[in-house]
Design a protein around this motif. Structure first.
Motif, PDB file in Angstrom:
ATOM      1  N   HIS A  60       4.622   6.503  -1.221  1.00  0.00           N
ATOM      2  CA  HIS A  60       4.171   5.602  -0.152  1.00  0.00           C
ATOM      3  C   HIS A  60       5.315   4.719   0.335  1.00  0.00           C
ATOM      4  CE1 HIS A  60       0.107   6.865  -0.368  1.00  0.00           C
ATOM      5  NE2 HIS A  60      -0.316   6.090  -1.345  1.00  0.00           N
ATOM      6  N   ALA A  61       6.160   4.267  -0.585  1.00  0.00           N
ATOM      7  CA  ALA A  61       7.306   3.441  -0.194  1.00  0.00           C
ATOM      8  C   ALA A  61       8.276   4.249   0.665  1.00  0.00           C
ATOM      9  CB  ALA A  61       8.021   2.882  -1.424  1.00  0.00           C
ATOM     10  N   ALA A  62       8.527   5.497   0.270  1.00  0.00           N
ATOM     11  CA  ALA A  62       9.381   6.374   1.077  1.00  0.00           C
ATOM     12  C   ALA A  62       8.752   6.625   2.447  1.00  0.00           C
ATOM     13  CB  ALA A  62       9.612   7.697   0.344  1.00  0.00           C
ATOM     14  N   ASP A  63       7.440   6.725   2.474  1.00  0.00           N
ATOM     15  CA  ASP A  63       6.681   6.907   3.712  1.00  0.00           C
ATOM     16  C   ASP A  63       6.857   5.686   4.622  1.00  0.00           C
ATOM     17  OD1 ASP A  63       4.325   6.505   5.446  1.00  0.00           O
ATOM     18  OD2 ASP A  63       3.467   8.261   4.484  1.00  0.00           O
ATOM     19  N   ALA A 388      -0.755  -1.981   6.485  1.00  0.00           N
ATOM     20  CA  ALA A 388      -2.137  -2.225   6.079  1.00  0.00           C
ATOM     21  C   ALA A 388      -2.586  -1.149   5.116  1.00  0.00           C
ATOM     22  CB  ALA A 388      -3.064  -2.262   7.292  1.00  0.00           C
ATOM     23  N   GLY A 389      -3.447  -1.541   4.191  1.00  0.00           N
ATOM     24  CA  GLY A 389      -4.109  -0.571   3.344  1.00  0.00           C
ATOM     25  C   GLY A 389      -5.224   0.082   4.143  1.00  0.00           C
ATOM     26  N   VAL A 390      -6.328   0.408   3.506  1.00  0.00           N
ATOM     27  CA  VAL A 390      -7.428   1.065   4.197  1.00  0.00           C
ATOM     28  C   VAL A 390      -8.724   0.331   3.892  1.00  0.00           C
ATOM     29  CG1 VAL A 390      -8.814   3.177   4.295  1.00  0.00           C
ATOM     30  CG2 VAL A 390      -6.317   3.302   4.318  1.00  0.00           C
ATOM     31  N   GLY A 391      -9.484   0.069   4.941  1.00  0.00           N
ATOM     32  CA  GLY A 391     -10.734  -0.654   4.807  1.00  0.00           C
ATOM     33  C   GLY A 391     -10.901  -1.607   5.975  1.00  0.00           C
ATOM     34  N   GLN A 392     -11.748  -2.624   5.795  1.00  0.00           N
ATOM     35  CA  GLN A 392     -11.980  -3.569   6.880  1.00  0.00           C
ATOM     36  C   GLN A 392     -10.693  -4.264   7.308  1.00  0.00           C
ATOM     37  OE1 GLN A 392     -15.107  -5.914   4.914  1.00  0.00           O
ATOM     38  NE2 GLN A 392     -16.487  -5.344   6.584  1.00  0.00           N
ATOM     39  N   HIS A 393      -9.873  -4.664   6.327  1.00  0.00           N
ATOM     40  CA  HIS A 393      -8.648  -5.392   6.671  1.00  0.00           C
ATOM     41  C   HIS A 393      -7.729  -4.554   7.553  1.00  0.00           C
ATOM     42  CE1 HIS A 393      -7.368  -2.982   3.202  1.00  0.00           C
ATOM     43  NE2 HIS A 393      -6.153  -3.071   3.702  1.00  0.00           N
ATOM     44  N   GLN A 394      -7.761  -3.245   7.386  1.00  0.00           N
ATOM     45  CA  GLN A 394      -6.959  -2.343   8.211  1.00  0.00           C
ATOM     46  C   GLN A 394      -7.380  -2.440   9.675  1.00  0.00           C
ATOM     47  OE1 GLN A 394      -7.996   1.767   7.657  1.00  0.00           O
ATOM     48  NE2 GLN A 394      -5.925   2.507   8.077  1.00  0.00           N
ATOM     49  N   MET A 395      -8.689  -2.444   9.904  1.00  0.00           N
ATOM     50  CA  MET A 395      -9.194  -2.544  11.272  1.00  0.00           C
ATOM     51  C   MET A 395      -8.933  -3.929  11.859  1.00  0.00           C
ATOM     52  SD  MET A 395     -10.335   0.437  12.008  1.00  0.00           S
ATOM     53  CE  MET A 395      -8.993   1.080  11.016  1.00  0.00           C
ATOM     54  N   TRP A 396      -9.083  -4.971  11.042  1.00  0.00           N
ATOM     55  CA  TRP A 396      -8.771  -6.321  11.531  1.00  0.00           C
ATOM     56  C   TRP A 396      -7.295  -6.426  11.904  1.00  0.00           C
ATOM     57  CZ3 TRP A 396     -11.801  -8.122   6.711  1.00  0.00           C
ATOM     58  CH2 TRP A 396     -13.167  -8.185   7.002  1.00  0.00           C
ATOM     59  N   GLY A 416      -6.662   8.087   5.303  1.00  0.00           N
ATOM     60  CA  GLY A 416      -7.351   6.854   4.914  1.00  0.00           C
ATOM     61  C   GLY A 416      -7.161   6.534   3.449  1.00  0.00           C
ATOM     62  N   THR A 417      -5.907   6.382   3.024  1.00  0.00           N
ATOM     63  CA  THR A 417      -5.576   6.243   1.607  1.00  0.00           C
ATOM     64  C   THR A 417      -5.550   4.785   1.161  1.00  0.00           C
ATOM     65  OG1 THR A 417      -4.219   8.245   1.776  1.00  0.00           O
ATOM     66  CG2 THR A 417      -3.855   6.832  -0.144  1.00  0.00           C
ATOM     67  N   MET A 418      -6.534   4.395   0.384  1.00  0.00           N
ATOM     68  CA  MET A 418      -6.510   3.059  -0.204  1.00  0.00           C
ATOM     69  C   MET A 418      -5.271   2.934  -1.103  1.00  0.00           C
ATOM     70  SD  MET A 418     -10.500   2.344  -1.195  1.00  0.00           S
ATOM     71  CE  MET A 418     -10.161   0.716  -1.870  1.00  0.00           C
ATOM     72  N   GLY A 419      -4.674   1.763  -1.106  1.00  0.00           N
ATOM     73  CA  GLY A 419      -3.490   1.538  -1.922  1.00  0.00           C
ATOM     74  C   GLY A 419      -2.197   1.838  -1.202  1.00  0.00           C
ATOM     75  N   TYR A 420      -2.277   2.274   0.056  1.00  0.00           N
ATOM     76  CA  TYR A 420      -1.076   2.652   0.802  1.00  0.00           C
ATOM     77  C   TYR A 420      -0.257   1.441   1.250  1.00  0.00           C
ATOM     78  CZ  TYR A 420       1.817   4.179   4.712  1.00  0.00           C
ATOM     79  OH  TYR A 420       2.881   4.395   5.559  1.00  0.00           O
ATOM     80  N   GLY A 421      -0.923   0.398   1.708  1.00  0.00           N
ATOM     81  CA  GLY A 421      -0.262  -0.656   2.466  1.00  0.00           C
ATOM     82  C   GLY A 421       0.850  -1.397   1.754  1.00  0.00           C
ATOM     83  N   PHE A 422       0.625  -1.796   0.491  1.00  0.00           N
ATOM     84  CA  PHE A 422       1.623  -2.617  -0.189  1.00  0.00           C
ATOM     85  C   PHE A 422       2.903  -1.847  -0.515  1.00  0.00           C
ATOM     86  CE2 PHE A 422       2.971  -4.547  -4.409  1.00  0.00           C
ATOM     87  CZ  PHE A 422       3.849  -5.443  -3.808  1.00  0.00           C
ATOM     88  N   PRO A 423       2.836  -0.675  -1.170  1.00  0.00           N
ATOM     89  CA  PRO A 423       4.093   0.044  -1.405  1.00  0.00           C
ATOM     90  C   PRO A 423       4.782   0.471  -0.112  1.00  0.00           C
ATOM     91  CG  PRO A 423       2.203   1.358  -2.122  1.00  0.00           C
ATOM     92  CD  PRO A 423       1.701  -0.015  -1.844  1.00  0.00           C
ATOM     93  N   ALA A 424       4.008   0.779   0.931  1.00  0.00           N
ATOM     94  CA  ALA A 424       4.622   1.115   2.224  1.00  0.00           C
ATOM     95  C   ALA A 424       5.403  -0.069   2.765  1.00  0.00           C
ATOM     96  CB  ALA A 424       3.554   1.547   3.222  1.00  0.00           C
ATOM     97  N   ALA A 425       4.904  -1.283   2.520  1.00  0.00           N
ATOM     98  CA  ALA A 425       5.613  -2.487   2.971  1.00  0.00           C
ATOM     99  C   ALA A 425       6.945  -2.638   2.250  1.00  0.00           C
ATOM    100  CB  ALA A 425       4.741  -3.717   2.735  1.00  0.00           C
ATOM    101  N   ILE A 426       6.986  -2.268   0.974  1.00  0.00           N
ATOM    102  CA  ILE A 426       8.252  -2.327   0.225  1.00  0.00           C
ATOM    103  C   ILE A 426       9.275  -1.402   0.875  1.00  0.00           C
ATOM    104  CG2 ILE A 426       9.346  -1.777  -1.987  1.00  0.00           C
ATOM    105  CD1 ILE A 426       6.734  -2.654  -3.349  1.00  0.00           C
ATOM    106  N   GLY A 427       8.851  -0.178   1.195  1.00  0.00           N
ATOM    107  CA  GLY A 427       9.749   0.751   1.862  1.00  0.00           C
ATOM    108  C   GLY A 427      10.182   0.254   3.227  1.00  0.00           C
ATOM    109  N   ALA A 428       9.246  -0.334   3.991  1.00  0.00           N
ATOM    110  CA  ALA A 428       9.572  -0.839   5.321  1.00  0.00           C
ATOM    111  C   ALA A 428      10.570  -1.986   5.251  1.00  0.00           C
ATOM    112  CB  ALA A 428       8.296  -1.288   6.030  1.00  0.00           C
TER     113      ALA A 428
END
Length: 585
Positions: A60-63, A388-396, A416-428
């Motif tokens: 996810h971080a590489a993503d 963003a991860g996945v769920g309501q917060h993603q849509m907000w 729609g992968t829960m848990g994506y948002g935080f490690p993706a932020a590290i990569g970003a």
């Protein structure tokens, strides 16, 4: 290490030299026995290595690194469980067309098929969820395979490519000869559009009365933001985007409709439904976009430009199919487009903008996500990268932060992968060290990869975490509220053994939330604060922005706050549930 022309070096050395030849500067990887030779050579390399605390988090971080930079992400795992832990993240990247090259260790060639220790057929496992994959059976092929993997991952419609390397290949020796080009018969993506089809598309656009540009993630990959802006302004065509297309068009523009689909804006959904021409650019008509397919844009002709011919007319009948790179196609299309004003069409859209009634934060007992995100937008002036991860917060996150640049909103769309948002932020953040990066997460989604707090802390990656804590798996709870008579089965994150068996709503006697996120973060050496009052929102966000390290804000939001508009499963885009409708129940 200097290598002479006739030197024979190990496969592990060839591996590192190949990455260096590709210009790779960052690798996300988790060591294991079958890749130990690679790590021995990385030890002396200038390639930055980031060790995640779970292989899924690493991919996810590489993503996130790839989506935010446009470069190809690179990740490594060992054989068996290490490789298998990559699967969900590779499927995520595949669905969203993210260029990744994933390297996995494997048992020696002689042991393959014997059920050896930590053996798994990762090539077979990942075949349906990668653009291509390899197993290297000869060290002489290693450099060529790596070259091909990077080429395939980053050209045409991008996607993840997996290279499985048996451990004996890493020890074997060969001359290092990194190819300057690849020779792949049968693989030749089409970048240039057919001239006749472009002419037909221009005629339809020039004749249309109620056209809509529908831009997806492929538009961002193509880098077509300026061309889409010019097309929209020249012919005064409103623009709507998919979730992954957010940022391709300035959402502050009077021509922006925002996102469409299940949780799209009223104006986007009604404009598509009433249009006479849809200009689809790098989008695939996902079911979350179309709603009930037989009712989708029934009076509209469709121009579909996409680099992947398999996507064109796959879901929606297309009048003008154009297989091409979006940017290149628009460059050739634009000279054919007449300048037009559409006051009647835009006036109709303006009336649709007024239909939905957002919640008033002053009337809420607890914090509303809308105010938190809108304040974040104001403080960052819209210049942050949001994951963003996945769920309501993603849509907000998609609804309330106004995006004006591509590659500034990053989330898992197709899978729609829960848990994506935080490690993706590290990569970003690693790809964009001078940009503010905020990971917007839910209390359910965050815990899927919460161990990556260690990755952020140890590598001093200054990711700011905005946690929307409603103590529920919010999106599923919303469905249970609206369609299952508030029977909150398995969605309350506070539920414990001594809770009433049929508890259906938050109450005063609910147990404390597990975990205490601030204390968990503190255990990793990350500072933060819990926010419970509206008066605290702005100062808390300022504290996070000023911090030169990772920082977490735990916002206690309304437990039963919902995402509106909403199109129920099987409904048409015109059958939206609006906030005002729900409040009248």
């Amino acid at each position: 290490m200097s290598i002479k022309e006739n030197d024979r070096i190990t496969g592990a050395e060839i591996f590192v030299k190949s990455l260096e030849a590709e210009g790779v500067d960052t690798v996300f990887g988790y060591i294991g026995a079958k890749v130990i030779d690679i790590y021995d050579k990385l030890y002396d390399s200038k390639i930055r290595h980031i060790m995640p605390h779970h292989e899924q988090g690493g991919v996810h971080a590489a993503d996130g690194y790839a989506r935010s930079s446009g470069k190809t992400g690179v990740c490594i795992a060992t054989s068996g469980p290490g490789a298998a832990n990559m699967v969900t993240a590779l499927a995520t990247a595949n669905m969203d067309s993210v260029p990744l090259v994933a390297f996995t260790g494997q048992v020696p060639n002689t042991m393959i098929g014997t059920d050896g220790f930590q053996e798994a057929d990762i090539k077979g496992i990942t075949m349906p969820i990668t653009k291509n994959n390899y197993i290297v059976n000869d060290v002489e092929d290693l450099a060529r395979v790596i070259k091909e993997a990077f080429h395939i991952a980053s050209t045409g419609r991008p996607g993840p490519v997996l290279v499985d390397i048996p451990s004996n290949i890493l020890k074997a020796k060969a001359k290092f000869n990194y190819p300057a080009q690849v020779d792949l018969p049968g693989y030749s993506p089409t970048y240039r559009a057919n001239k006749l089809q472009l002419k037909r598309a221009a005629e339809l656009i020039n004749q249309a009365v109620k056209p809509v540009i529908y831009a997806g993630g492929g538009s961002i990959i193509s880098g077509a933001d300026q061309e889409i802006k010019e097309l929209a302004q020249r012919a005064e065509i409103p623009v709507t985007t998919t979730l992954n297309g957010i940022g391709i068009f300035d959402e502050n523009s009077y021509l922006s409709l925002g996102m469409l689909g299940m949780h799209g804006t009223t104006e986007a959904n009604l404009a598509i439904s009433n249009s006479d021409l849809i200009i689809a650019l790098g989008a695939r008509f996902d079911d979350r976009v179309t709603g009930k397919l037989e009712d989708f844009a029934v009076n509209a002709d469709v121009i579909h430009i996409d680099i992947d011919p398999a996507e064109i007319a796959k879901i929606v009948k297309t009048k003008v199919p154009i297989t091409a790179d979006v940017k290149m196609a628009l460059e050739e299309l634009l000279p054919r487009i007449r300048e037009v004003k559409r006051p009647g069409w835009l006036k109709e859209i303006e009336e649709w903008r007024k239909i939905d009634q957002p919640a008033d934060p002053k009337k809420a007992e607890k914090l509303l996500p809308s105010e938190i995100i809108e304040t974040l937008y104001q403080l960052t002036e819209g210049n942050a990268i949001i994951t963003a991860g996945v769920g309501q917060h993603q849509m907000w996150a998609a609804q309330y932060y106004k995006y004006s640049k591509p590659r500034t909103f990053i989330s898992s769309g197709g899978l729609g992968t829960m848990g994506y948002g935080f490690p993706a932020a590290i990569g970003a953040k690693l790809a964009n060290p001078d940009r503010d990066v905020f990971a917007l997460v839910g209390d359910g989604s965050f815990q899927m990869n919460i161990q990556e707090l260690a990755t952020a802390a140890k590598n001093r990656v200054a990711v700011k975490i905005i946690l929307f804590n409603n103590q529920y798996l919010g999106m599923v709870r919303q469905w249970q509220e609206l369609f299952y008579d508030k029977r909150y089965s398995a969605t309350c994150l506070r539920r414990q053994e001594n809770c009433p068996p049929h508890c259906s709503a938050p109450g005063q006697d609910c147990p404390e939330m597990i975990p205490d996120f601030i204390q968990v973060a503190k255990g990793y050496g990350i500072k933060g604060e819990t926010v419970t009052e509206r008066s605290q929102i702005k100062n808390a966000l300022k504290n996070a922005i000023k911090a030169n390290e990772s920082y977490i804000l735990n916002f206690m939001i309304e437990e039963e706050e919902n995402v509106f508009p909403m199109v129920s499963a099987g409904g048409s885009l015109e059958e939206m549930i609006l906030r005002k409708d729900n409040n009248n129940k």
